[in-house]
Design a protein around this motif. Structure first.
Motif, PDB file in Angstrom:
ATOM      1  N   LEU A 444      33.926  -7.625  19.886  1.00 57.39           N
ATOM      2  CA  LEU A 444      34.137  -6.725  21.014  1.00 57.39           C
ATOM      3  C   LEU A 444      35.027  -7.374  22.070  1.00 57.39           C
ATOM      4  N   PRO A 445      35.868  -6.572  22.753  1.00 60.70           N
ATOM      5  CA  PRO A 445      36.720  -7.131  23.814  1.00 60.70           C
ATOM      6  C   PRO A 445      35.917  -7.555  25.045  1.00 60.70           C
ATOM      7  N   THR A 446      34.783  -6.915  25.285  1.00 60.28           N
ATOM      8  CA  THR A 446      33.919  -7.291  26.417  1.00 60.28           C
ATOM      9  C   THR A 446      32.481  -7.343  25.925  1.00 60.28           C
ATOM     10  N   ALA A 447      31.670  -8.130  26.578  1.00 65.25           N
ATOM     11  CA  ALA A 447      30.286  -8.304  26.156  1.00 65.25           C
ATOM     12  C   ALA A 447      29.521  -6.984  26.272  1.00 65.25           C
ATOM     13  N   PRO A 448      28.701  -6.654  25.257  1.00 63.94           N
ATOM     14  CA  PRO A 448      27.914  -5.415  25.321  1.00 63.94           C
ATOM     15  C   PRO A 448      26.728  -5.567  26.271  1.00 63.94           C
ATOM     16  N   ALA A 449      26.226  -4.444  26.728  1.00 63.35           N
ATOM     17  CA  ALA A 449      25.076  -4.457  27.626  1.00 63.35           C
ATOM     18  C   ALA A 449      23.794  -4.806  26.892  1.00 63.35           C
ATOM     19  N   GLY A 450      23.783  -4.652  25.588  1.00 61.71           N
ATOM     20  CA  GLY A 450      22.604  -4.934  24.772  1.00 61.71           C
ATOM     21  C   GLY A 450      22.689  -4.148  23.486  1.00 61.71           C
ATOM     22  N   PRO A 451      21.633  -4.189  22.675  1.00 59.89           N
ATOM     23  CA  PRO A 451      21.664  -3.465  21.403  1.00 59.89           C
ATOM     24  C   PRO A 451      21.891  -1.973  21.563  1.00 59.89           C
ATOM     25  N   GLN A 452      21.581  -1.425  22.750  1.00 60.51           N
ATOM     26  CA  GLN A 452      21.753   0.010  22.968  1.00 60.51           C
ATOM     27  C   GLN A 452      23.114   0.360  23.563  1.00 60.51           C
ATOM     28  N   ASP A 453      24.005  -0.604  23.641  1.00 57.19           N
ATOM     29  CA  ASP A 453      25.348  -0.344  24.145  1.00 57.19           C
ATOM     30  C   ASP A 453      25.966   0.787  23.324  1.00 57.19           C
ATOM     31  N   PRO A 454      26.603   1.757  23.974  1.00 59.69           N
ATOM     32  CA  PRO A 454      27.154   2.916  23.240  1.00 59.69           C
ATOM     33  C   PRO A 454      28.112   2.513  22.122  1.00 59.69           C
ATOM     34  N   ARG A 455      28.873   1.436  22.331  1.00 57.85           N
ATOM     35  CA  ARG A 455      29.814   1.021  21.290  1.00 57.85           C
ATOM     36  C   ARG A 455      29.066   0.579  20.037  1.00 57.85           C
ATOM     37  N   ILE A 456      27.955  -0.151  20.239  1.00 55.68           N
ATOM     38  CA  ILE A 456      27.175  -0.619  19.087  1.00 55.68           C
ATOM     39  C   ILE A 456      26.452   0.559  18.429  1.00 55.68           C
ATOM     40  N   SER A 478      25.779 -11.942  18.711  1.00 52.07           N
ATOM     41  CA  SER A 478      25.963 -13.396  18.713  1.00 52.07           C
ATOM     42  C   SER A 478      25.579 -13.994  20.063  1.00 52.07           C
ATOM     43  N   ALA A 479      25.443 -15.308  20.084  1.00 50.68           N
ATOM     44  CA  ALA A 479      25.024 -16.005  21.306  1.00 50.68           C
ATOM     45  C   ALA A 479      26.018 -15.811  22.437  1.00 50.68           C
ATOM     46  N   ASP A 480      27.312 -15.686  22.119  1.00 48.61           N
ATOM     47  CA  ASP A 480      28.303 -15.494  23.179  1.00 48.61           C
ATOM     48  C   ASP A 480      28.490 -14.016  23.524  1.00 48.61           C
ATOM     49  N   ALA A 481      27.681 -13.145  22.911  1.00 47.77           N
ATOM     50  CA  ALA A 481      27.699 -11.699  23.215  1.00 47.77           C
ATOM     51  C   ALA A 481      29.060 -11.065  22.995  1.00 47.77           C
ATOM     52  N   ARG A 482      29.797 -11.575  22.022  1.00 47.56           N
ATOM     53  CA  ARG A 482      31.110 -10.985  21.739  1.00 47.56           C
ATOM     54  C   ARG A 482      31.203 -10.421  20.332  1.00 47.56           C
ATOM     55  N   THR A 483      30.300 -10.851  19.437  1.00 47.98           N
ATOM     56  CA  THR A 483      30.370 -10.411  18.047  1.00 47.98           C
ATOM     57  C   THR A 483      29.054  -9.756  17.646  1.00 47.98           C
ATOM     58  N   VAL A 484      29.172  -8.635  16.933  1.00 46.42           N
ATOM     59  CA  VAL A 484      28.010  -7.892  16.451  1.00 46.42           C
ATOM     60  C   VAL A 484      28.081  -7.846  14.917  1.00 46.42           C
ATOM     61  N   ARG A 485      26.922  -7.973  14.283  1.00 43.42           N
ATOM     62  CA  ARG A 485      26.872  -7.946  12.818  1.00 43.42           C
ATOM     63  C   ARG A 485      25.815  -6.956  12.351  1.00 43.42           C
ATOM     64  N   TRP A 486      26.153  -6.201  11.319  1.00 38.72           N
ATOM     65  CA  TRP A 486      25.223  -5.285  10.672  1.00 38.72           C
ATOM     66  C   TRP A 486      25.135  -5.626   9.181  1.00 38.72           C
ATOM     67  N   GLN A 487      23.967  -5.532   8.615  1.00 34.16           N
ATOM     68  CA  GLN A 487      23.813  -5.637   7.163  1.00 34.16           C
ATOM     69  C   GLN A 487      23.653  -4.234   6.613  1.00 34.16           C
ATOM     70  N   VAL A 488      24.575  -3.868   5.702  1.00 32.83           N
ATOM     71  CA  VAL A 488      24.599  -2.520   5.137  1.00 32.83           C
ATOM     72  C   VAL A 488      24.222  -2.611   3.665  1.00 32.83           C
ATOM     73  N   THR A 489      23.187  -1.881   3.278  1.00 30.81           N
ATOM     74  CA  THR A 489      22.751  -1.885   1.883  1.00 30.81           C
ATOM     75  C   THR A 489      23.256  -0.632   1.192  1.00 30.81           C
ATOM     76  N   PRO A 490      24.110  -0.764   0.171  1.00 29.37           N
ATOM     77  CA  PRO A 490      24.606   0.414  -0.545  1.00 29.37           C
ATOM     78  C   PRO A 490      23.519   1.031  -1.427  1.00 29.37           C
ATOM     79  N   THR A 491      23.767   2.231  -1.878  1.00 25.12           N
ATOM     80  CA  THR A 491      22.852   2.887  -2.822  1.00 25.12           C
ATOM     81  C   THR A 491      23.147   2.471  -4.254  1.00 25.12           C
ATOM     82  N   THR A 492      24.270   1.790  -4.464  1.00 29.28           N
ATOM     83  CA  THR A 492      24.697   1.432  -5.823  1.00 29.28           C
ATOM     84  C   THR A 492      24.730  -0.073  -5.985  1.00 29.28           C
ATOM     85  N   ALA A 493      24.785  -0.510  -7.238  1.00 31.26           N
ATOM     86  CA  ALA A 493      24.764  -1.933  -7.581  1.00 31.26           C
ATOM     87  C   ALA A 493      26.083  -2.598  -7.181  1.00 31.26           C
ATOM     88  N   PRO A 494      26.074  -3.928  -7.058  1.00 30.25           N
ATOM     89  CA  PRO A 494      27.307  -4.624  -6.661  1.00 30.25           C
ATOM     90  C   PRO A 494      28.478  -4.372  -7.606  1.00 30.25           C
TER      91      PRO A 494
END
Length: 795
Positions: A444-456, A478-494
């Motif tokens: 993100l270009p600026t730190a989010p307000a938290g997990p409920q930030d509209p961008r997230i 992330s600790a520096d509040a600049r990077t967000v990560r999601w784990q996405v589980t597909p419905t299909t095999a790798p």
């Protein structure tokens, strides 16, 4: 000396010839030193392997790709275990205790604490304490511990896996089955191909014994092959400490190294026995065999290595590692042929027997037998046999039009293996996508307000509503509040093509739309995304790699035989044989025709690097037989001036030895079908099919028919090109030309040093110089016509 400006002037590489001859003589006259040097090399490499181990890694890095950007971003923003989190799957039978029960849960918790105490384990996440929710199946019979290690995948050993599984003894005592997954499973599932090498060696021994009728002669190529195999496998295993070397890389190195090592020795041993049949002493015959057949083996080996080097254009570490492994094996095979072989030939000469020299094609002793009859039949009706051969190759190549790059996953491993068991249990409990989750990162270009930030929230919602997505884990900041990560589980095999399409959809539509209002730069990573990027990169680079490999092979053949048309013909025919091998690969693996016969349960996807690596290997290997056959044809043409007769005699004189060499190579490749690894089966099937087609259809039908139809035009060489091309004399014919064919004596020339005293063999090149040769170098003098050598066609 006056040189006619209109005559061709071959440039003989005399220094190169003397170099191979001198090397052969040095090794033949100092066999104990050579054997000691090879023994020391084996001991040094063996000691290094015992100390450091042979390591492999299935990690895939694609520099510049979106998946690599996601991996690098997550590594910087979310530092964690070096190997990531490895699953330790917990499972109970349908009538067994539930993992949610108090007793089983207590046992699992004790196991988690015990696993945490194992060296190299830095974290263990209990299935009951996961941040995203409990990792326990709805039926309560399957769960998994997440184990973090301080070593990367290449350093995960079977011993470490066993210690982690043993630490889970409390869970096993409570009736819970414990199965490692991920890198932990890969460590204990690494294929052991020792039985394949033994079967390949046994098949080669049978072919060699039938051909030579002497145990010593049959055993020598096997000894050279085994020595080269030991050195190359140790070297490739040690190289795994410096780069990510897939486990299939060592197997491919063994497969190629063993085949070419035996073949190169076979050619040199055949020449040695011919020289012994002429009365040449063992040490001198060994030196001359090195200067002739050994030189040809060096040329063929360099051609294989040059073709493999073309894979560097792919720009992929995986491809470079897979190319390096067989290149090392071929280099070792060439080194053994040029050094260890002449030493053993000198020591064992009296046990190896002899063979009559090749008959004079102009005399009554010309080659006869089945190969001559076949050659005469083919040359008599070239168009019929040419069209028949082309039709067969095109029919076999037809399935290759549907070849598509895919992805193998743990579900394609052998039944009963740890990887397959863990994969199936996790798939049944949590869905197939849990075995290959995707990682989405957003800077993100600026730190989010938290997990409920509209961008997230916007990105989370967009991912959750994407077709093909089973679930989206909570956003991690992330600790520096600049990077967000999601784990996405597909419905299909790798390995399912729909998973690759999901990756494309997320990158092309979902994430750009969710981040269009300044929500940052998003990337999609994870194993399925990395393999999708790998296949895309391979598809993009495939034309360039093929073009470079074909060009290199064509230039080498042009330098070897000084004929543009023959080089072009060889490139085209090699492309046809490779296409036919691709067709077999597609039909057997992608379509599943006969898959069960080779130990597979059905159709499996073909990884993109398999056809690319196979192309380079096959183009290089085909040079071996091409050089051997065309050298014989060229020698006959220079002696007789009859293009059609040269083709017949060349095929007749080399058919037997080429067939034996190819039969050995095919036997070695087919032995690897016993491996449990589908990739190894692919290489074994494809390479065996290609070599079999190359030596039968291509060398038996297409090469002689095309050369017969070309006639003298096949040897046409423009004057300007003749002036710059060297005359490589690949088979070193100048060293073994019988004195009876040399023509009138002109000048004996300086005698070549025959080595240390005690060798009673004749001095090479000390006989009368042929008419039309320079007395000082043996180089053809264009001002004096050779009595038995026609002028090659010029424009």
């Amino acid at each position: 000396m006056v040189i006619d400006s209109g005559a061709a002037l071959p440039r003989r590489t005399e220094g190169e010839d003397r170099m191979f001859l001198a090397l052969g003589r040095w090794c033949a006259h100092r066999p104990k030193r050579v054997l000691a040097a090879w023994l020391l090399l084996l001991l040094a490499l063996g000691g290094a392997v015992l100390a450091y181990g042979r390591v492999t890694s299935e990690a895939v890095r694609i520099p510049g790709s979106d998946s690599q950007a996601a991996l690098d971003t997550a590594a910087r923003a979310f530092p964690g275990p070096a190997s990531g989190n490895q699953p330790l799957v917990l499972h109970t039978a349908a009538d067994g205790p539930l993992l949610t029960g108090e007793t089983a849960r207590a046992a699992v918790e004790r196991s988690a604490r015990a696993v945490a105490d194992v060296p190299h384990v830095v974290s263990v996440v209990s299935p009951y304490d996961r941040p995203g929710g409990p990792a326990v199946a709805a039926d309560g019979h399957t769960a998994y511990l997440s184990v973090g290690l301080d070593v990367t995948g290449r350093d995960v050993t079977p011993d470490l896996t066993d210690r982690i599984v043993d630490a889970a003894a409390p869970a096993r005592a409570a009736g819970v089955e414990v199965t490692p997954g991920g890198d932990l499973a890969a460590a204990v599932d690494r294929p052991d191909t020792g039985h394949s090498e033994l079967i390949g060696l046994a098949a080669a021994a049978v072919v060699l014994l039938l051909g030579f009728r002497k145990a010593a002669a049959a055993g020598l190529p096997l000894a050279i092959g085994i020595a080269g195999l030991a050195v190359s496998l140790a070297a490739v295993g040690l190289a795994g400490h410096l780069m990510d070397m897939p486990s299939s890389g060592t197997t491919i190195a063994a497969m190629i190294g063993l085949g070419v090592g035996i073949d190169y020795t076979l050619f040199s041993l055949t020449r040695f026995r011919e020289l012994r049949g002429r009365g040449t002493a063992a040490a001198e015959a060994a030196a001359l065999a090195t200067a002739t057949a050994g030189k040809a083996a060096a040329f063929a080996g360099c051609a294989v290595i040059a073709a493999l080097a073309g894979l560097a254009l792919g720009g992929l570490p995986l491809l470079q590692a897979l190319a390096l492994a067989p290149a090392v094996a071929v280099l070792v095979a060439v080194a053994a042929t040029l050094t260890l072989l002449p030493a053993l030939l000198s020591l064992l000469g009296r046990f190896l027997g002899s063979a009559p020299p090749a008959a004079d094609p102009a005399g009554s002793g010309r080659p006869t037998g089945g190969w001559q009859r076949l050659a005469e039949r083919v040359a008599a009706r070239p168009w019929r046999h040419l069209l028949a051969g082309l039709a067969l190759l095109l029919v076999l190549a037809a399935p290759a039009a549907g070849l598509a790059f895919g992805q193998l996953d743990a579900g394609d491993k052998p039944a009963g293996s740890a990887s397959r068991t863990a994969y199936e249990r996790l798939s049944a409990a949590f869905g197939p996508g849990v075995n290959g989750p995707l990682q989405v990162t957003d800077t993100l270009p600026t730190a989010p307000a938290g997990p409920q930030d509209p961008r997230i929230t916007k990105v989370s919602t967009a991912l959750a509503h994407t077709p093909g997505v089973a679930s989206v884990g909570p956003a991690q900041i992330s600790a520096d509040a600049r990077t967000v990560r999601w784990q996405v589980t597909p419905t299909t095999a790798p390995g399912d093509p729909d998973t690759a399409r999901l990756v494309d959809t997320m990158r092309a539509r979902v994430l750009p739309g969710a981040t269009a209002d300044g929500a940052g730069t998003a990337h999609v990573g994870g194993a399925p995304a990395a393999v999708a990027d790998l296949n895309d990169r391979l598809a993009d680079r495939l034309p360039a790699v093929i073009g470079v490999v074909v060009a290199v092979a064509g230039l080498l053949l042009l330098a070897a035989f000084r004929s543009p048309l023959l080089a072009l013909k060889a490139a085209v025919l090699n492309l046809l044989s490779v296409a036919a091998a691709y067709g077999v690969l597609t039909a057997v693996f992608q379509w599943g025709w006969g898959a069960r016969a080779i130990g597979l349960e059905g159709a499996v996807p073909v990884p993109g690097y398999v056809p690319l690596l196979m192309f380079a290997v096959l183009f290089g290997l085909s040079m071996d037989y091409e050089v051997f056959l065309l050298t014989a044809v060229r020698e006959r043409y220079l002696e007789t001036g009859d293009g059609r007769r040269a083709v017949v005699l060349g095929l007749a004189s080399t058919g037997g030895i080429i067939t034996s060499a190819a039969l050995i190579m095919v036997s070695v490749f087919l032995a690897y079908l016993l491996s449990d690894d589908p990739v190894v089966k692919m290489f074994g099937t494809g390479l065996a099919a290609a070599v079999a087609l190359d030596v039968t259809v291509v060398r038996g039908l297409l090469v002689p028919t095309t050369m017969t139809l070309l006639g003298d035009r096949g040897w046409w060489l423009p004057r300007w090109l003749d002036r710059i091309l060297p005359d490589l004399d690949i088979e070193g014919a100048a060293h073994t030309r019988p004195a009876a064919d040399a023509g009138p004596a002109v000048d004996a020339g300086p005698a070549v040093d025959a080595g240390p005293a005690g060798d009673a063999g004749p001095k090479a090149d000390a006989g009368p110089a042929a008419a039309g040769e320079r007395p000082d170098t043996g180089e053809a003098d264009p001002a004096v016509p050779h009595p038995a050598r026609p002028a090659l066609p010029t424009p």
